[in-house]
Write a protein that holds these residues in place. Structure first.
Motif, PDB file in Angstrom:
ATOM      1  N   THR A 118     -15.122   1.741  -6.451  1.00 58.35           N
ATOM      2  CA  THR A 118     -15.356   1.036  -7.708  1.00 58.35           C
ATOM      3  C   THR A 118     -15.466  -0.458  -7.415  1.00 58.35           C
ATOM      4  N   ALA A 119     -16.089  -1.166  -8.334  1.00 59.35           N
ATOM      5  CA  ALA A 119     -16.387  -2.582  -8.090  1.00 59.35           C
ATOM      6  C   ALA A 119     -15.158  -3.479  -8.129  1.00 59.35           C
ATOM      7  N   ASP A 120     -14.052  -2.982  -8.649  1.00 57.55           N
ATOM      8  CA  ASP A 120     -12.874  -3.840  -8.804  1.00 57.55           C
ATOM      9  C   ASP A 120     -12.065  -4.002  -7.527  1.00 57.55           C
ATOM     10  N   LYS A 121     -12.345  -3.195  -6.497  1.00 56.55           N
ATOM     11  CA  LYS A 121     -11.524  -3.274  -5.288  1.00 56.55           C
ATOM     12  C   LYS A 121     -12.335  -2.874  -4.063  1.00 56.55           C
ATOM     13  N   PRO A 122     -12.407  -3.759  -3.035  1.00 51.60           N
ATOM     14  CA  PRO A 122     -13.112  -3.398  -1.806  1.00 51.60           C
ATOM     15  C   PRO A 122     -12.391  -2.259  -1.082  1.00 51.60           C
ATOM     16  N   SER A 123     -13.058  -1.685  -0.093  1.00 50.30           N
ATOM     17  CA  SER A 123     -12.396  -0.704   0.758  1.00 50.30           C
ATOM     18  C   SER A 123     -11.264  -1.374   1.525  1.00 50.30           C
ATOM     19  N   GLY A 124     -10.319  -0.577   1.963  1.00 53.25           N
ATOM     20  CA  GLY A 124      -9.208  -1.109   2.734  1.00 53.25           C
ATOM     21  C   GLY A 124      -9.658  -1.528   4.130  1.00 53.25           C
ATOM     22  N   VAL A 125      -8.801  -2.286   4.805  1.00 54.79           N
ATOM     23  CA  VAL A 125      -9.136  -2.783   6.140  1.00 54.79           C
ATOM     24  C   VAL A 125      -7.939  -2.693   7.075  1.00 54.79           C
ATOM     25  N   PHE A 126      -8.262  -2.656   8.350  1.00 55.44           N
ATOM     26  CA  PHE A 126      -7.256  -2.796   9.396  1.00 55.44           C
ATOM     27  C   PHE A 126      -6.984  -4.279   9.583  1.00 55.44           C
ATOM     28  N   LEU A 127      -5.732  -4.682   9.490  1.00 54.53           N
ATOM     29  CA  LEU A 127      -5.361  -6.083   9.646  1.00 54.53           C
ATOM     30  C   LEU A 127      -4.892  -6.335  11.072  1.00 54.53           C
ATOM     31  N   GLY A 128      -5.709  -7.042  11.820  1.00 54.29           N
ATOM     32  CA  GLY A 128      -5.320  -7.434  13.166  1.00 54.29           C
ATOM     33  C   GLY A 128      -4.885  -8.881  13.163  1.00 54.29           C
TER      34      GLY A 128
ATOM     35  N   SER B 157      -3.903  -3.017   5.840  1.00 55.43           N
ATOM     36  CA  SER B 157      -2.643  -2.539   6.403  1.00 55.43           C
ATOM     37  C   SER B 157      -2.637  -2.751   7.913  1.00 55.43           C
ATOM     38  N   THR B 158      -1.447  -2.906   8.461  1.00 57.75           N
ATOM     39  CA  THR B 158      -1.279  -2.963   9.909  1.00 57.75           C
ATOM     40  C   THR B 158      -0.934  -1.561  10.417  1.00 57.75           C
ATOM     41  N   THR B 159      -0.896  -1.408  11.717  1.00 59.69           N
ATOM     42  CA  THR B 159      -0.626  -0.097  12.304  1.00 59.69           C
ATOM     43  C   THR B 159       0.820   0.339  12.024  1.00 59.69           C
TER      44      THR B 159
ATOM     45  N   ALA C  23       2.931 -12.804   2.588  1.00 61.70           N
ATOM     46  CA  ALA C  23       2.337 -11.593   2.019  1.00 61.70           C
ATOM     47  C   ALA C  23       3.004 -10.368   2.645  1.00 61.70           C
ATOM     48  N   ALA C  24       3.425  -9.428   1.814  1.00 61.56           N
ATOM     49  CA  ALA C  24       4.205  -8.285   2.304  1.00 61.56           C
ATOM     50  C   ALA C  24       3.443  -7.469   3.338  1.00 61.56           C
ATOM     51  N   ASN C  25       2.143  -7.237   3.117  1.00 59.85           N
ATOM     52  CA  ASN C  25       1.413  -6.400   4.082  1.00 59.85           C
ATOM     53  C   ASN C  25       1.171  -7.123   5.399  1.00 59.85           C
ATOM     54  N   LEU C  26       1.164  -8.457   5.387  1.00 57.69           N
ATOM     55  CA  LEU C  26       1.022  -9.215   6.621  1.00 57.69           C
ATOM     56  C   LEU C  26       2.345  -9.311   7.368  1.00 57.69           C
ATOM     57  N   ASN C  27       3.432  -9.331   6.639  1.00 58.89           N
ATOM     58  CA  ASN C  27       4.746  -9.446   7.253  1.00 58.89           C
ATOM     59  C   ASN C  27       5.263  -8.125   7.805  1.00 58.89           C
ATOM     60  N   ALA C  28       4.685  -7.021   7.387  1.00 52.40           N
ATOM     61  CA  ALA C  28       5.229  -5.706   7.736  1.00 52.40           C
ATOM     62  C   ALA C  28       5.408  -5.510   9.234  1.00 52.40           C
ATOM     63  N   SER C  29       4.471  -6.012  10.034  1.00 51.34           N
ATOM     64  CA  SER C  29       4.551  -5.778  11.476  1.00 51.34           C
ATOM     65  C   SER C  29       5.619  -6.616  12.164  1.00 51.34           C
ATOM     66  N   SER C  30       6.195  -7.584  11.447  1.00 45.14           N
ATOM     67  CA  SER C  30       7.247  -8.437  12.022  1.00 45.14           C
ATOM     68  C   SER C  30       8.641  -7.878  11.784  1.00 45.14           C
TER      69      SER C  30
END
Length: 423
Positions: free
Chosen positions: A299-309, A373-375, A131-138
């Motif tokens: 909106t109901a179609d998408k949760p709020s964003g999160v910090f990925l640790g 998203s990551t930092t 997943a691109a957003n998980l790989n970003a920190s690498s």
């Protein structure tokens, strides 16, 4: 996962990469195509305390030693406290080949020259499906210095008995529905506060910014600058402020002061925003009375964003066993072992394995992780996370009445200065 401890060591320079990978069918050309002889070779991998279940470790060890006859795998468990100094020593005396690194600190280790460039090995490691957003920190400066291993994020953890008492029959799908539920909890006898949310819980604020498509800090050319003055950050703060208004938690303290799980476990708090391990023990609140759902979005179609640790795996630049290290990493990142991390309640590095995460917490966390998203991917991010953390100070100041715009500028300037300081 005590990322802040790593941040204190951020300097870290010298990261050790965790188990690595490569082709498990490697042949020794000098032996006429016969399997290489790995007798006497040992790969040392460092995993952090609390990360990989023992069954996962045992399986990886067995598969590695079967695929590389004669080789041995020595998995050592490390504690977060003091890990930076230990990594520095381990790299200097070549006592470690591979290790787990916190995703918020990987860029710092990569910039130090301590990590092997895995760019050419990414596809072989399964990286085309990460997943691109998980790989970003690498990734740093376009090069792959680690591999995403596992992740987690915060969700709303709620007391089912109190929600039932308040007449709430389902979980909210939008922020407005959530506010309505919090209003009902506020009016319910026996509920001390609808939600426990201390003012300096910056991880939730970070996620709200990400959910708006914003960044807490951004890159201008080669320079990183604070971005609290952005419209996305200001809009996210309005949501954070409204949520925090339902709490009597201190505005100038974070989720660890006191540990929010101890507050929630008393049984008179409607909800909190936390990680899976922060859920109360069954002796305090029975497991079947604890529920989980992603923090809703507008909106109901998408949760709020999160910090990925989470954690990445990397290989030490100066490992004496590069092929074995790559082979180990390939095993660790295989669907077999990523799947086991998923069944343990963590978020795996590829969406195709999400269905294996069947714990109630993970089922709530995964829908939000896609919007996470990551930092900021800069080696100097540790300067921001270290005490005094300007994001925490900013939140406390505005929640206690300071003007948003002027305060955001003040702390953007502080962030920009910190992001420009070398480790």
């Amino acid at each position: 996962m005590k990322r802040q401890l790593i941040a204190a060591v951020g300097v870290a320079a010298m990261v050790v990469g965790l188990a690595a990978c490569g082709s498990s069918s490697k042949k020794d050309d000098s032996a006429g195509g016969k399997p290489a002889n790995y007798n006497g070779k040992t790969v040392t991998a460092w995993l952090m305390s609390g990360s990989a279940p023992q069954a996962w470790q045992d399986g990886v060890k067995a598969d590695f030693e079967a695929q590389y006859p004669g080789a041995k795998l020595d998995i050592q468990t490390q504690k977060w406290d003091g890990i930076g100094a230990k990594v520095t020593t381990g790299l200097s005396d070549n006592s470690v080949d591979v290790l787990e690194v916190g995703n918020t600190q990987t860029a710092g280790y990569a910039a130090s020259g301590g990590l092997m460039d895995l760019t050419s090995s990414k596809a072989d490691l399964g990286g085309n499906d990460w997943a691109a957003n998980l790989n970003a920190s690498s990734v740093l400066d376009g090069k792959q210095y680690a591999a995403p291993w596992y992740f987690t994020n915060r969700v709303v953890i709620y007391n089912k008995a109190l929600w039932t008492k308040a007449g709430i029959t389902g979980t909210p799908k939008t922020l407005d529905e959530f506010y309505a539920d919090l209003d009902k909890l506020k009016a319910t006898q026996g509920v001390s506060q609808p939600i426990y949310l201390p003012g300096q819980e910056w991880y939730t604020y970070f996620g709200l910014i990400a959910g708006q498509g914003g960044q807490i800090a951004k890159q201008n050319g080669s320079t990183w600058v604070g971005n609290l003055e952005s419209p996305e950050a200001k809009d996210a703060f309005a949501t954070y402020q409204k949520l925090q208004s339902y709490s009597t938690a201190p505005k100038d303290k974070d989720e660890a002061t006191p540990e929010q799980t101890t507050v929630f476990s008393k049984g008179d708090v409607g909800a909190m925003i936390g990680l899976g391990w922060e859920a109360p023990a069954p002796k305090d609140i029975p497991a079947d009375q604890v529920g989980y759902f992603p923090l809703p979005g507008k909106t109901a179609d998408k949760p709020s964003g999160v910090f990925l640790g989470g954690s990445n795996l990397a290989i030490a630049q100066d490992t004496k066993n590069p092929d074995l290290a790559k082979g180990l990493l390939k095993i660790m990142l295989s669907d077999k072992y990523e799947g086991q991390m998923a069944t343990a309640g963590l978020i795996p590095n590829k969406a195709s394995l999400d269905s294996l995460a069947t714990t109630p917490f993970a089922q709530a966390a995964i829908p939000a992780s896609a919007n996470g998203s990551t930092t900021p991917n800069t080696p100097n991010w540790a300067n921001v996370e270290n005490t005094p953390n300007p994001i925490k100070d900013f939140l406390a100041a505005v929640l206690q009445g300071s003007d948003y715009d002027s305060t955001a500028k003040k702390y953007d300037d502080t962030m920009t200065k910190l992001l420009g300081q070398k480790q």
